[in-house]
Scaffold this motif. Structure first.
Motif, PDB file in Angstrom:
ATOM      1  N   LYS A 163     -18.989 -32.813  -5.864  1.00  0.00           N
ATOM      2  CA  LYS A 163     -20.122 -32.917  -6.783  1.00  0.00           C
ATOM      3  C   LYS A 163     -21.212 -33.732  -6.105  1.00  0.00           C
ATOM      4  O   LYS A 163     -21.030 -34.902  -5.777  1.00  0.00           O
ATOM      5  N   GLU A 166     -25.633 -34.403 -10.689  1.00  0.00           N
ATOM      6  CA  GLU A 166     -25.287 -33.909 -12.016  1.00  0.00           C
ATOM      7  C   GLU A 166     -25.708 -32.440 -12.120  1.00  0.00           C
ATOM      8  O   GLU A 166     -26.874 -32.101 -12.006  1.00  0.00           O
ATOM      9  N   GLY A 167     -24.710 -31.560 -12.284  1.00  0.00           N
ATOM     10  CA  GLY A 167     -24.984 -30.138 -12.377  1.00  0.00           C
ATOM     11  C   GLY A 167     -25.049 -29.423 -11.045  1.00  0.00           C
ATOM     12  O   GLY A 167     -25.390 -28.241 -11.001  1.00  0.00           O
ATOM     13  N   VAL A 168     -24.713 -30.129  -9.953  1.00  0.00           N
ATOM     14  CA  VAL A 168     -24.776 -29.516  -8.622  1.00  0.00           C
ATOM     15  C   VAL A 168     -23.474 -29.804  -7.874  1.00  0.00           C
ATOM     16  O   VAL A 168     -23.112 -30.969  -7.673  1.00  0.00           O
ATOM     17  N   THR A 196     -16.787 -28.770 -14.478  1.00  0.00           N
ATOM     18  CA  THR A 196     -17.988 -29.615 -14.506  1.00  0.00           C
ATOM     19  C   THR A 196     -19.140 -29.016 -15.296  1.00  0.00           C
ATOM     20  O   THR A 196     -20.081 -29.725 -15.644  1.00  0.00           O
ATOM     21  N   SER A 198     -21.311 -27.055 -14.103  1.00  0.00           N
ATOM     22  CA  SER A 198     -22.478 -27.104 -13.207  1.00  0.00           C
ATOM     23  C   SER A 198     -23.169 -25.742 -13.135  1.00  0.00           C
ATOM     24  O   SER A 198     -22.508 -24.718 -12.932  1.00  0.00           O
TER      25      SER A 198
END
Length: 286
Positions: A163, A166-168, A196, A198
């Protein structure tokens, strides 16, 4: 050559009457071949278990390793083989633990030779040969299983999904990407996207030495699978040599975003998500 019922009984009596002496001598011969790589206590335990299984089988009319009374002997041999495979011993070192019994029996039988001694020894030797072959085959299967497990573990270790933001998430690939590894990459990436939530994934191929048509197909399949999960993929690590190869092969990545480095790919994703990077702030202040 199978033992006769009478020979089986004589073998059991021989092993029982000289148990202590036989076990000590058997252990000594095997220990000399292992050169201290196995503790004396562990080696003695293995020899005693095999000795006990042979005595019990002989008392029940054991005539062949494959018959119903040979089940416990086979089980002990299988455990011995698997244990030695896990500990890194060779197949030869493992088989010697069985064949050493021939030397011990010969020493005992030479002391009380009679007309039937030679015939008995030949029959006992044939049985021990069966045991040695069974041990060798079991060892090979155990070693192959270990190699397969280790290969699978290496595949998992060589395809981490990390990770970045956040979101990637990112998949940094290193080494050759074959079909088996591509499947692991896809599975781990999709599972991480689920875990996640993501919306973006970066597939970094900086560590991939070469990209051919097969590697490109694996990457494209992973991208398509991620899109079906609702995530957009960016491919990073497109070095000049790889770019030239891709063009020469006529490989089309379509609308998939590609970047020269992982840093460029991360900046691209951050722009898409509206996160302001240091370089953008610096340009704006200027």
């Amino acid at each position: 050559m199978a033992l006769s019922a009478e020979q089986s009984g004589r073998l059991a009596r021989l092993l029982s009457e000289h148990a202590d002496r036989l076990i000590v001598r058997w252990t000594e011969i095997v220990a000399s071949s292992l050169r201290g790589r196995l503790s004396q206590a562990e080696l003695s335990r293995q020899v005693r278990e095999l000795h006990r299984s042979l005595v019990d089988a002989g008392q029940h009319g054991f005539t062949d390793l494959a018959d119903e009374h040979g089940g416990e002997v086979r089980a002990v041999l299988a455990e011995l083989s698997a244990s030695r495979a896990r500990q890194g011993f060779s197949a030869t070192e493992t088989a010697i633990s069985v064949f050493a019994l021939k030397d011990v029996l010969l020493e005992l039988m030479e002391e009380g030779q009679d007309a039937g001694t030679l015939r008995d020894f030949v029959a006992f030797s044939a049985l021990i040969d069966q045991m040695g072959l069974f041990t060798f085959e079991t060892f090979v299967r155990a070693r192959e299983g270990l190699i397969a497990d280790q290969a699978e573990q290496l595949l998992e270790l060589s395809t981490p999904v990390v990770k970045l933001w956040e979101g990637v998430v990112a998949v940094p690939l290193v080494g050759t990407l074959d079909s088996a590894r591509a499947q692991v990459v896809m599975e781990r990436l999709l599972q991480t996207l689920v875990d996640t939530g993501s919306p973006y994934a970066i597939i970094d191929i900086t560590g991939v030495p070469a990209v051919d048509t097969q590697v490109a197909q694996h990457i494209l399949k992973t991208v398509v699978a991620a899109r079906l999960m609702g995530a957009d993929c960016i491919i990073s690590g497109i070095r000049p040599q790889i770019a030239q190869t891709i063009v020469a092969l006529g490989i089309e990545f379509g609308d998939i975003a590609t970047k020269a480095s992982l840093a460029d790919a991360l900046r691209h994703v951050l722009r898409l998500t509206g996160v302001e990077t240091t370089s953008r702030r610096a340009r704006r202040e200027v």
